[in-house]
Structure formats: C-alpha cells, structure tokens
Design a protein around this motif. Structure first.
Motif, mmCIF file in Angstrom:
data_model
loop_
_atom_site.group_PDB
_atom_site.id
_atom_site.type_symbol
_atom_site.label_atom_id
_atom_site.label_comp_id
_atom_site.label_asym_id
_atom_site.label_seq_id
_atom_site.Cartn_x
_atom_site.Cartn_y
_atom_site.Cartn_z
ATOM 1 N N SER A 11 38.095 -7.540 -26.151
ATOM 2 C CA SER A 11 37.193 -8.588 -26.618
ATOM 3 C C SER A 11 36.732 -9.473 -25.464
ATOM 4 O O SER A 11 35.545 -9.800 -25.360
ATOM 5 C CB SER A 11 37.884 -9.425 -27.687
ATOM 6 N N SER A 53 28.627 -8.742 -30.005
ATOM 7 C CA SER A 53 28.980 -8.397 -31.392
ATOM 8 C C SER A 53 30.256 -7.572 -31.457
ATOM 9 O O SER A 53 31.128 -7.822 -32.295
ATOM 10 C CB SER A 53 27.842 -7.611 -32.051
ATOM 11 N N LEU A 54 30.392 -6.582 -30.566
ATOM 12 C CA LEU A 54 31.608 -5.783 -30.540
ATOM 13 C C LEU A 54 32.798 -6.637 -30.096
ATOM 14 O O LEU A 54 33.914 -6.485 -30.614
ATOM 15 C CB LEU A 54 31.446 -4.571 -29.622
ATOM 16 N N ILE A 56 33.209 -9.855 -30.681
ATOM 17 C CA ILE A 56 33.587 -10.692 -31.824
ATOM 18 C C ILE A 56 34.325 -9.854 -32.871
ATOM 19 O O ILE A 56 35.313 -10.310 -33.456
ATOM 20 C CB ILE A 56 32.342 -11.386 -32.414
ATOM 21 N N THR A 57 33.875 -8.634 -33.096
ATOM 22 C CA THR A 57 34.571 -7.745 -34.027
ATOM 23 C C THR A 57 36.006 -7.513 -33.574
ATOM 24 O O THR A 57 36.946 -7.590 -34.373
ATOM 25 C CB THR A 57 33.826 -6.399 -34.145
ATOM 26 N N ASN A 58 36.192 -7.239 -32.290
ATOM 27 C CA ASN A 58 37.542 -7.020 -31.766
ATOM 28 C C ASN A 58 38.386 -8.281 -31.857
ATOM 29 O O ASN A 58 39.578 -8.214 -32.152
ATOM 30 C CB ASN A 58 37.478 -6.537 -30.320
ATOM 31 N N TRP A 59 37.770 -9.433 -31.590
ATOM 32 C CA TRP A 59 38.509 -10.690 -31.651
ATOM 33 C C TRP A 59 39.014 -10.963 -33.073
ATOM 34 O O TRP A 59 40.149 -11.361 -33.278
ATOM 35 C CB TRP A 59 37.631 -11.838 -31.165
ATOM 36 N N ILE A 60 38.155 -10.736 -34.039
ATOM 37 C CA ILE A 60 38.533 -10.975 -35.431
ATOM 38 C C ILE A 60 39.601 -9.975 -35.881
ATOM 39 O O ILE A 60 40.502 -10.323 -36.649
ATOM 40 C CB ILE A 60 37.288 -10.921 -36.343
ATOM 41 N N ALA A 61 39.542 -8.737 -35.390
ATOM 42 C CA ALA A 61 40.474 -7.692 -35.810
ATOM 43 C C ALA A 61 41.800 -7.715 -35.053
ATOM 44 O O ALA A 61 42.701 -6.957 -35.382
ATOM 45 C CB ALA A 61 39.819 -6.327 -35.631
ATOM 46 N N ALA A 71 42.426 -0.039 -39.956
ATOM 47 C CA ALA A 71 41.268 -0.542 -39.207
ATOM 48 C C ALA A 71 40.575 0.593 -38.447
ATOM 49 O O ALA A 71 40.120 0.418 -37.328
ATOM 50 C CB ALA A 71 41.673 -1.671 -38.265
ATOM 51 N N THR A 74 37.061 0.061 -36.826
ATOM 52 C CA THR A 74 37.079 -0.748 -35.610
ATOM 53 C C THR A 74 37.585 0.061 -34.423
ATOM 54 O O THR A 74 36.968 0.063 -33.351
ATOM 55 C CB THR A 74 37.969 -1.995 -35.806
ATOM 56 N N ASN A 78 35.262 1.411 -31.172
ATOM 57 C CA ASN A 78 35.637 1.137 -29.786
ATOM 58 C C ASN A 78 35.846 2.430 -29.003
ATOM 59 O O ASN A 78 35.384 2.560 -27.866
ATOM 60 C CB ASN A 78 36.914 0.291 -29.737
#
Length: 134
Positions: A11, A53-54, A56-61, A71, A74, A78
């Motif tokens: 992230s 965007s990717l 932020i997706t990784n940060w949230i996951a 997951a 996700t 990646n």
C-alpha cells in the motif's frame, strides 16, 4: 504469515508512486527521459489514480484474513498487477538496455509478484494448528 506487513508495504509503495504520478507527471516523465507531449501527462495522472486506488484497497484490506480463499479478489488483483508489471519491465529492459529507475521498479515488482503468488496459490490464509493431543 503476517499479511498485514505485506499489505501495508504494498500500500505504501503503490501510494507513493500514485501520489507522485498524480501530482508530478511532468517530473516523472523527465525522470524517465520522456518528453511530456500532450496527452501523456494526463495519462500518467490517470495511471497515478489507479495506483492510488490499489494502494487504498490494500490499506483497507490489511486487517483482513488474506490467502487461499480469503480476500481472493484483493490478493489476485495484486498478483496480476505485480506479475504483469514485472514481466513488462523485464521485457523492456532486456530489449532496450539498462535503465536504473526501471531496474529498481523491476526488482520491487518481482518481489511483490513472488510474495503475492505465494499468497494466492500456496498460503491458506488461516493459522495452522498443531495437534496437541498425545
């Protein structure tokens, strides 16, 4: 495996690249020895938004169970991104010669591609439990 470290690291890397591409496309093009002819700067900015965007997706996951079936979108996203990126960078470097920033990117992409491949295809996403009964 502590996937939180992996997701946080990816992230941060993707986020830094995304912010740089989003807010400094001309400087990024100059670092790659490319002219910033229109519409290339806007394409770099859109690419930056994808990286962000990717990230932020990784940060949230990062706090979720990841690996195996957990997951999977996700981790597969990646894996796909980093694998295709590593292959594209390798092809470019092998056909066009040495370029330090792209070589560094290839190393980073290859490491993340390998770890995400392991996460998608090997790691189950659950802690293994040993049989404690005699």
């Amino acid at each position: 495996m502590n996937t939180k470290i992996l997701m946080t690291t990816s992230s941060l890397v993707l986020g830094l690249v995304g912010v740089f591409a989003l807010f400094a496309p001309q400087e990024l093009l100059a670092a790659l020895n490319l002219q910033g002819a229109d519409p290339l700067p806007i394409v770099i900015q859109i690419l930056g938004s994808l990286y962000l965007s990717l990230a932020i997706t990784n940060w949230i996951a990062k706090d979720s169970a990841i690996g195996g079936i957990f997951a999977r979108p996700t981790s597969m996203g990646n894996f796909t991104h980093f694998t295709i990126g590593a292959l594209s960078l390798a092809k470019f470097l092998f056909t066009n010669g040495f370029h330090l920033p792209l070589l560094i990117a290839l190393i980073v992409y290859s490491v993340f591609a390998g770890v995400f491949a392991w996460l998608v295809f090997v790691y189950s996403g659950t802690a293994s439990q040993k049989n404690t009964q005699g």
